[in-house]
Scaffold this active site. Structure first.
Site, PDB file in Angstrom:
ATOM      1  N   TYR A 156      78.896   9.455 -22.184  1.00  0.00           N
ATOM      2  CA  TYR A 156      79.472   8.455 -23.094  1.00  0.00           C
ATOM      3  C   TYR A 156      79.036   7.170 -23.010  1.00  0.00           C
ATOM      4  O   TYR A 156      79.063   6.725 -21.512  1.00  0.00           O
ATOM      5  CB  TYR A 156      81.153   8.753 -21.699  1.00  0.00           C
ATOM      6  CG  TYR A 156      82.494   7.563 -22.326  1.00  0.00           C
ATOM      7  CD1 TYR A 156      82.038   7.084 -23.818  1.00  0.00           C
ATOM      8  CD2 TYR A 156      82.452   7.001 -21.418  1.00  0.00           C
ATOM      9  CE1 TYR A 156      83.168   5.941 -23.969  1.00  0.00           C
ATOM     10  CE2 TYR A 156      83.271   5.542 -21.038  1.00  0.00           C
ATOM     11  CZ  TYR A 156      83.497   4.805 -22.384  1.00  0.00           C
ATOM     12  OH  TYR A 156      84.147   4.268 -23.032  1.00  0.00           O
ATOM     13  N   ASP A 214      85.268  12.941 -14.012  1.00  0.00           N
ATOM     14  CA  ASP A 214      86.030  12.238 -14.583  1.00  0.00           C
ATOM     15  C   ASP A 214      86.641  13.790 -15.249  1.00  0.00           C
ATOM     16  O   ASP A 214      86.075  14.065 -15.896  1.00  0.00           O
ATOM     17  CB  ASP A 214      84.699  11.744 -15.051  1.00  0.00           C
ATOM     18  CG  ASP A 214      85.800  10.615 -16.379  1.00  0.00           C
ATOM     19  OD1 ASP A 214      86.748  11.434 -16.460  1.00  0.00           O
ATOM     20  OD2 ASP A 214      85.212   9.437 -16.946  1.00  0.00           O
ATOM     21  N   ILE A 267      89.247  13.394 -16.992  1.00  0.00           N
ATOM     22  CA  ILE A 267      90.139  11.921 -17.794  1.00  0.00           C
ATOM     23  C   ILE A 267      90.848  13.814 -18.962  1.00  0.00           C
ATOM     24  O   ILE A 267      91.202  12.502 -19.526  1.00  0.00           O
ATOM     25  CB  ILE A 267      89.985  11.115 -18.297  1.00  0.00           C
ATOM     26  CG1 ILE A 267      88.915  10.811 -19.499  1.00  0.00           C
ATOM     27  CG2 ILE A 267      89.507  10.066 -17.038  1.00  0.00           C
ATOM     28  CD1 ILE A 267      88.478   9.727 -20.105  1.00  0.00           C
ATOM     29  N   LYS A 311      94.246   9.895 -22.366  1.00  0.00           N
ATOM     30  CA  LYS A 311      94.078  11.053 -23.106  1.00  0.00           C
ATOM     31  C   LYS A 311      94.353  11.723 -23.593  1.00  0.00           C
ATOM     32  O   LYS A 311      95.297  12.561 -24.246  1.00  0.00           O
ATOM     33  CB  LYS A 311      92.405  11.400 -23.100  1.00  0.00           C
ATOM     34  CG  LYS A 311      90.897  11.121 -23.071  1.00  0.00           C
ATOM     35  CD  LYS A 311      90.937   9.910 -23.506  1.00  0.00           C
ATOM     36  CE  LYS A 311      90.379   8.649 -23.376  1.00  0.00           C
ATOM     37  NZ  LYS A 311      89.869   7.646 -24.427  1.00  0.00           N
TER      38      LYS A 311
END
Length: 459
Positions: free
Chosen positions: A143, A228, A230, A270
């Site tokens: 990202y 992570d 999410i 998300k």
């Protein structure tokens, strides 16, 4: 006189990821008001299931009106709140997290720290786990915002773990070791590995083999793992999502030092499509990290009103289960529509099973196998065809020609327009009108930026 932090440009805003956003904001697409504007395909938002949330709110007005059993709780919520967060909200969050993992693992609300989104959560973990000048390893592509989130204020360095298309960009043991040795060559002390699972930008879940490579590596090097997660609720196809906590538990490592070096980042941005609510969290088995992160969270708290409303929503188990099932169904359908549109234009993408985007292979459209050619194609897509997509170089991909394209932040009609523009890009003989202004200042600006670098610098 300003501080170095205020006057330097290390924020990462010069990345093509953010530059594309700037062009979109100047000329956003609207089917009626601005049909030739730029379509935003660089924003990983989930707008497919707003109606489910809105329907629940309509049926439960007390939550939105800040009432309990018909009586107002406004004054209670308006007063100062302790930064530990509402116990009721944290209890519902850990149940929600467990449900998304098939209840194969349980989470303790006392190990949860609330933050203003996952951006804050990731940065807080950097402050807790590393000193300025120390490093975290991240698998590529990653990202683009991590260059800002992890580095800008903390001074932590990122060393890429180079993954390639040969095996679908999967993490391998040699790639982990190579990244570690590279950090050593630059005299960087490696404090841990950070992964996104499911991956942003790949849209894939990590395999058991990859998770075990990661665990073995962290055990051998005595470093941290940040996972992570999410996008964990966006998994719409097999294989199922396996959390790092589940992988560590399956190996019976709860009584080892590694257990205290495993940390999860999560948010509701998300999975519930609520990025504007700024609800993120850190989950850690390390009580020192939990204590320090809780104190740091006072710089970015989740509002009392938000905690109250969402605690009411998440404690509705019927809504929770229905939302997850229906949202995943809609994501599966939307991705299929998107992939079929790309195939119709002769473009393929990496096989994926999660996320709000696809990792699109446009290598055959490059004039040469270079990052300069990738930048030229990207500029053409944004400026001439009105699609803001994220080039692989902004994600530190080691191979030119890959792009992240988001599909869940728009209507079906808008996606169809986007697919028509993609087809026009691939078929240059097709008559199409320019969708954005080609004024001299814009062209000069883009050409200048292209000439200034061949690829995104390693950050």
């Amino acid at each position: 006189m300003l501080s170095k932090k205020a006057s330097c440009d290390s924020h990462g805003q010069d990345s093509s990821y953010f530059l594309g956003w700037q062009e979109y904001e100047k000329n956003p697409y609207d089917p009626v008001q601005n049909p030739n504007g730029i379509i935003q395909m660089g924003l990983a938002e989930n707008q497919l299931s707003f109606d489910l949330v809105e329907s629940w709110l309509a049926s439960n007005p007390d939550a939105l009106e800040l009432k309990r059993n018909g009586g107002s709780v406004f004054r209670e919520l308006a007063l100062f709140q302790d930064y530990h967060g509402f116990p009721a909200f944290k209890n519902e969050l850990v149940e929600f997290m467990a449900e998304m993992r098939g209840n194969r693992v349980k989470f303790d609300p006392n190990k949860l720290v609330l933050t203003a989104g996952s951006t804050s959560a990731n940065e807080t973990l950097m402050f807790c786990l590393a000193e300025p000048g120390e490093a975290f390893l991240l698998p590529t592509p990653y990202y683009p915002g991590f260059d800002r989130d992890l580095k800008w204020r903390t001074g932590v360095e990122i060393v890429p773990i180079q993954c390639t298309s040969e095996n679908g960009f999967k993490i391998t043991a040699p790639a982990l070791e190579e990244a570690y040795q590279r950090a050593q060559e630059f005299n960087l002390k490696v404090k841990g590995v950070l992964v996104t699972n499911p991956s942003n930008p790949l849209g894939t879940t990590m395999t058991t083999l990859e998770l075990n490579h990661l665990i073995d590596f962290a055990l051998a090097k005595e470093i941290h793992i940040i996972s992570d997660e999410i996008y964990s609720g966006t998994v719409f196809n097999s294989p199922d999502f396996v959390s790092i906590v589940e992988a560590v538990t399956e190996r019976n490592l709860e009584d080892t030092e590694l257990w205290n070096r495993v940390h999860i980042v999560y948010s509701l941005s998300k999975d519930l499509g609520l990025p504007g609510f700024r609800v993120g969290m850190i989950y850690s088995n390390n009580q020192t990290v939990v204590s320090a992160a809780t104190k740091m969270s006072s710089f970015g708290l989740v509002s009392s009103q938000t905690q109250y409303m969402l605690s009411q929503m998440l404690k509705d188990k019927k809504f929770r289960a229905n939302y997850l099932k229906e949202n995943q169904k809609r994501l599966r359908k939307r991705r299929q529509m998107f992939v079929c549109g790309l195939k119709g234009a002769g473009i393929r993408c990496l096989k994926s099973n999660a996320g709000l985007f696809c990792w699109v292979d446009m290598r055959h459209l490059l004039k040469s196998n270079t990052f300069k050619a990738e930048k030229e194609l990207w500029m053409k897509v944004v400026c001439e065809f009105g699609l803001n997509i994220s080039p692989g170089s902004s994600c530190h991909c080691s191979e030119p020609g890959w792009f992240r394209m988001c599909f869940a932040n728009m209507s079906e009609d808008t996606l169809e327009v986007a697919m028509q523009r993609v087809k026009a890009l691939v078929e240059p003989t097709m008559v199409h009108e320019s969708v954005v202004s080609k004024s001299t200042w814009l062209q000069t600006k883009w050409v200048f930026q292209l000439a200034s670098y061949d690829r995104e610098p390693d950050r």
